[in-house]
Scaffold this motif. Structure first.
Motif, PDB file in Angstrom:
ATOM      1  N   ALA A 142      35.041  29.594 -31.445  1.00 39.54           N
ATOM      2  CA  ALA A 142      36.118  29.307 -30.491  1.00 39.54           C
ATOM      3  C   ALA A 142      36.699  30.602 -29.912  1.00 39.54           C
ATOM      4  N   LYS A 143      36.865  31.608 -30.755  1.00 39.95           N
ATOM      5  CA  LYS A 143      37.393  32.896 -30.293  1.00 39.95           C
ATOM      6  C   LYS A 143      36.439  33.572 -29.315  1.00 39.95           C
ATOM      7  N   PHE A 144      35.136  33.512 -29.609  1.00 44.25           N
ATOM      8  CA  PHE A 144      34.152  34.080 -28.689  1.00 44.25           C
ATOM      9  C   PHE A 144      34.252  33.403 -27.319  1.00 44.25           C
ATOM     10  N   SER A 145      34.473  32.094 -27.323  1.00 43.04           N
ATOM     11  CA  SER A 145      34.627  31.376 -26.060  1.00 43.04           C
ATOM     12  C   SER A 145      35.901  31.816 -25.341  1.00 43.04           C
ATOM     13  N   GLU A 146      36.970  31.977 -26.116  1.00 43.68           N
ATOM     14  CA  GLU A 146      38.261  32.385 -25.539  1.00 43.68           C
ATOM     15  C   GLU A 146      38.189  33.740 -24.840  1.00 43.68           C
ATOM     16  N   ILE A 147      37.380  34.644 -25.398  1.00 41.38           N
ATOM     17  CA  ILE A 147      37.306  35.977 -24.781  1.00 41.38           C
ATOM     18  C   ILE A 147      36.223  36.064 -23.696  1.00 41.38           C
ATOM     19  N   GLY A 148      35.649  34.897 -23.364  1.00 42.16           N
ATOM     20  CA  GLY A 148      34.803  34.860 -22.169  1.00 42.16           C
ATOM     21  C   GLY A 148      33.306  34.776 -22.373  1.00 42.16           C
ATOM     22  N   TYR A 149      32.870  34.176 -23.484  1.00 40.52           N
ATOM     23  CA  TYR A 149      31.429  34.119 -23.760  1.00 40.52           C
ATOM     24  C   TYR A 149      30.929  32.689 -23.985  1.00 40.52           C
ATOM     25  N   GLU A 150      29.777  32.412 -23.372  1.00 33.67           N
ATOM     26  CA  GLU A 150      29.014  31.208 -23.712  1.00 33.67           C
ATOM     27  C   GLU A 150      28.254  31.517 -24.998  1.00 33.67           C
TER      28      GLU A 150
END
Length: 313
Positions: A142-150
């Motif tokens: 979820a954090k990886f998604s939050e910082i802009g990553y698929e």
């Protein structure tokens, strides 16, 4: 004896890499062979850094990633590496993110958030997706998604990808959302899927030099003749090469003994061109090999990532 190499060199792909928690460079073997230019590599362990420098050059630095100035790190196309995994190991105490090493997972995320590479590759133990640590894993995604990553992830068994070892590791690959694509994990090439056994990778090696405990290696072929606890078979893949057991399974041939460092390297799909310096202790050499990413798996992921970044440039 022909030179062993399961990571055929691909043409330079023009992509740069910052390697974090680089260890002795087993993963770097695969990424370099996939055509990447690793411009900076970091690890805290002095022996791992010595091994990395010996094989790849002076772009490696011994540093504490938890305290390093993130702004001092180079901006690269890709960030590659997995934080130390003992706190998520099924066999360990299972401290997870509360352990000193577990906290490095979030530091890894902070570095990616600051440097904004096109993509990152994160590797860790199977225990990260166990029931005990699954909430941490889901939180990390979820954090990886939050910082802009698929984000894509897969539990990969090295034996499926042309490695003579049953080794399961979690790989997370993130691609920056503005690039407009999600990474697809590669399928095994024809003939690779669960095909190699120990005979294929170590059957041609000479019998090792007998070595007393605590002595120093000669050319990566020495071994301790301590009895180990599990008899392997030439007709099967090897069990997971571990750091703490010093590859302590019993070699299937002749006098019962541990595998040599070179045998462990080959079971990790590392080419014979990779050499551990003689002034690193035998126990440290085994630890470097056991902590490493299987080189051919890194090669597979590297080739696929480079191809997909090129297609979506």
């Amino acid at each position: 004896m022909t030179a062993f190499n399961l990571t055929p060199q691909q043409p330079a792909n023009g992509l740069t890499v910052l390697e974090l928690f680089c260890g002795g460079g087993l993963g770097a073997v695969g990424f370099k062979a996939a055509g990447f230019d690793i411009v900076k590599a970091l690890d805290f362990d002095k022996n791992a850094v010595k091994a990395y420098r010996h094989n790849f050059g002076d772009h490696v630095e011994q540093a504490d990633i938890s305290t390093i100035n993130i702004e001092s790190l180079p901006s690269t196309d890709v960030i590659f590496g997995g934080p130390p995994c003992q706190d998520f190991s099924v066999a360990g105490k299972g401290a997870g993110v509360d352990g000193d090493r577990g906290k490095l997972v979030w530091r890894y995320l902070d570095i990616i958030a600051a440097k904004k590479p096109k993509a990152f590759v994160f590797e860790n133990v199977k225990g990260l997706i166990s029931k005990r640590h699954r909430s941490t894993f889901d939180g990390l995604l979820a954090k990886f998604s939050e910082i802009g990553y698929e984000v894509s992830w897969q539990l990969i068994n090295a034996w499926d990808y042309g490695v003579a070892q049953k080794r399961e590791r979690v790989f997370i690959v993130g691609t920056r959302k503005d690039l407009g694509f999600k990474f697809e994990f590669p399928k095994p090439l024809e003939g690779d899927y669960r095909s190699l056994v120990l005979r294929d990778v170590i059957g041609d090696l000479p019998e090792p030099i007998r070595q007393s405990n605590g002595g120093h290696l000669s050319n990566n072929y020495a071994t301790n003749y301590e009895m180990a606890n599990r008899l392997e078979s030439f007709d099967r893949p090897g069990a997971t090469v571990t750091a703490h057991h010093r590859c302590s399974y019993t070699h299937p041939k002749n006098e019962p003994r541990r595998f040599t460092v070179r045998e462990c390297l080959r079971i990790q799909s590392v080419p014979d061109t990779y050499v551990l310096p003689d002034d690193i202790s035998l126990s440290a050499q085994y630890r470097i090999v056991g902590n490493g990413i299987a080189s051919r798996v890194a090669w597979y992921i590297g080739v696929a990532l480079a191809d997909q970044l090129k297609e979506n440039a």
